[in-house]
Motif scaffolding. Structure first.
Motif, mmCIF file in Angstrom:
data_model
loop_
_atom_site.group_PDB
_atom_site.id
_atom_site.type_symbol
_atom_site.label_atom_id
_atom_site.label_comp_id
_atom_site.label_asym_id
_atom_site.label_seq_id
_atom_site.Cartn_x
_atom_site.Cartn_y
_atom_site.Cartn_z
ATOM 1 N N ARG A 42 0.828 -1.226 0.000
ATOM 2 C CA ARG A 42 0.000 0.000 0.000
ATOM 3 C C ARG A 42 0.856 1.267 0.000
ATOM 4 O O ARG A 42 0.625 2.186 0.801
ATOM 5 N N GLU A 45 -1.018 4.535 -0.338
ATOM 6 C CA GLU A 45 -1.692 4.951 0.904
ATOM 7 C C GLU A 45 -0.689 5.531 1.903
ATOM 8 O O GLU A 45 -0.980 6.519 2.578
ATOM 9 N N ASP A 207 -7.052 -0.246 8.420
ATOM 10 C CA ASP A 207 -7.893 -0.320 7.209
ATOM 11 C C ASP A 207 -7.985 -1.759 6.700
ATOM 12 O O ASP A 207 -9.065 -2.221 6.324
ATOM 13 N N VAL A 208 -6.836 -2.437 6.682
ATOM 14 C CA VAL A 208 -6.812 -3.810 6.157
ATOM 15 C C VAL A 208 -7.727 -4.712 6.983
ATOM 16 O O VAL A 208 -8.517 -5.486 6.434
ATOM 17 N N LEU A 210 -10.331 -3.931 8.795
ATOM 18 C CA LEU A 210 -11.748 -3.636 8.540
ATOM 19 C C LEU A 210 -12.176 -4.129 7.152
ATOM 20 O O LEU A 210 -13.290 -4.648 6.986
ATOM 21 N N GLU A 211 -11.296 -4.009 6.168
ATOM 22 C CA GLU A 211 -11.616 -4.510 4.821
ATOM 23 C C GLU A 211 -11.789 -6.023 4.834
ATOM 24 O O GLU A 211 -12.696 -6.565 4.198
ATOM 25 N N ILE A 212 -10.887 -6.707 5.555
ATOM 26 C CA ILE A 212 -10.968 -8.173 5.635
ATOM 27 C C ILE A 212 -12.264 -8.576 6.338
ATOM 28 O O ILE A 212 -12.955 -9.508 5.901
ATOM 29 N N ALA A 214 -15.044 -6.945 6.384
ATOM 30 C CA ALA A 214 -16.154 -6.718 5.449
ATOM 31 C C ALA A 214 -16.189 -7.815 4.390
ATOM 32 O O ALA A 214 -17.249 -8.364 4.071
ATOM 33 N N ALA A 215 -15.012 -8.159 3.852
ATOM 34 C CA ALA A 215 -14.941 -9.152 2.771
ATOM 35 C C ALA A 215 -15.452 -10.519 3.233
ATOM 36 O O ALA A 215 -15.997 -11.281 2.443
ATOM 37 N N HIS A 220 -19.173 -5.881 11.990
ATOM 38 C CA HIS A 220 -18.227 -4.903 12.531
ATOM 39 C C HIS A 220 -18.846 -3.518 12.542
ATOM 40 O O HIS A 220 -19.782 -3.235 11.796
ATOM 41 N N TYR A 272 -5.883 -12.835 7.527
ATOM 42 C CA TYR A 272 -4.779 -11.890 7.331
ATOM 43 C C TYR A 272 -3.598 -12.596 6.661
ATOM 44 O O TYR A 272 -2.974 -12.051 5.753
ATOM 45 N N PHE A 275 -4.424 -13.130 3.082
ATOM 46 C CA PHE A 275 -4.321 -11.851 2.385
ATOM 47 C C PHE A 275 -2.845 -11.527 2.098
ATOM 48 O O PHE A 275 -2.488 -11.063 1.018
#
Ligand code: PDD
Length: 283
Positions: A42, A45, A207-208, A210-212, A214-215, A220, A272, A275
């Motif tokens: 990233r 970012e 961020d990662v 929270l993205e994981i 959601a995915a 959450h 994680y 990912f």
């Protein structure tokens, strides 16, 4: 090999003048970028957050994103290991006489180094880590990644002195973050995280996670978290670029939930690692 002000040189030859405002005032900003299989994770970012920190302290960005990318690329290519942690620092540079006011002409000091990435030992993930808590006495711009880290160092040292790993910070009865990490909690299977604002650093790992979540359809919510909720959490985690995600199993000597790494952590840790293998290592 490190980079300092236009030159690539061995670390022990990289020298900064004592009149540098980074040394005298802690007047600078920094970034820590994890690198997996020689691919900075990233990068865009991290460079955006660096730009935000520079803007926040009113210092012009000395490099374009293309220049930063080339610089970091060379440091990563020359590093000893495939997984690294790249440290970038920009200070407001040297001044002629000690004076709080900015110099008329600023020549920033730019420093980049790569170090082997040391992710936490398996034992910390398997057994969890101990944490203490403290009042968050830092300033009100914790969203800026500044090199003046004295408050963070004093707060982290409280954990070390108690034989622990991290210090959780509470301000006015609410969770802000850790001394050098972001903090998540789990209650009744639901993941909770404090919102990004001026009281915490917006972590890239935050961020990662929270993205994981959601995915994978993990329930959450991002909202203010009261201290009592943290103390009654089923699970607590800390996250950062170098620690990844770690379960906190005691807080101020009391067990968190069962006192063992929890089931939601186990799922997040697996996701994680997937990912990391499938995304982070491929750029
Ligand atoms: N620190 N909050 C604070 C106060 C931090 O210092 C850090 C990271 C984080 C997590 O951010 P990220 O996920 O982007 O690493 C949150 C770095 C690792 C350091 O200072 O070394």
């Amino acid at each position: 090999m490190v980079y300092l002000n236009g030159e690539f040189l061995p670390l022990d030859q990289a020298k900064v003048p004592v009149m540098d405002r980074g040394f005298l005032f802690g007047d600078g900003v920094y970034e820590v970028i994890p690198v997996y299989s020689r691919r900075p994770f990233r990068l865009a970012e991290h460079l955006r957050r660096l730009q935000g920190s520079l803007a926040g302290i009113r210092l012009a960005n000395p490099h374009s994103d293309e220049e930063w990318t080339a610089l970091i690329g060379r440091i990563v290519a020359e590093g000893e290991t495939d997984d690294q942690s790249v440290y970038i620092q920009v200070s407001r540079g040297p001044m002629a006489v000690r004076n709080h006011a900015f110099p008329k002409t600023v020549t920033p000091t730019v420093f980049v180094m790569g170090e082997p990435l040391h992710t936490p030992p398996d034992s910390q993930r398997e057994q969890g880590i101990a944490a203490v808590s403290a009042a968050d006495f830092r300033w009100l711009r914790c969203d800026l990644k500044v090199t003046s880290l004295l408050a963070n160092c004093l707060l982290r040292q409280l954990a070390i002195d108690a034989g622990c790993i991290e210090t959780l910070l509470f301000r006015d009865g609410y969770l802000s973050e850790g001394a050098a990490s972001n903090i998540f909690m789990v209650k009744d299977g639901r993941l909770l995280a404090p919102p990004k604002n001026h009281l915490m650093l917006a972590g890239i790992t935050y961020d990662v996670v929270l993205e994981i979540a959601a995915a994978h359809g993990l329930a959450h919510e991002v909202r203010d978290i009261r201290e009592e909720e943290v103390r009654a959490a089923d699970e607590l985690w800390m996250t950062s670029s170098t620690k990844e995600v770690l379960p906190i199993v005691t807080l101020d000597g009391k067990p968190v939930g069962s006192g063992r790494p929890g089931p939601v952590f186990a799922r997040m840790y697996g996701w994680y690692q997937d990912f990391k293998r499938d995304v982070m290592r491929h750029g």
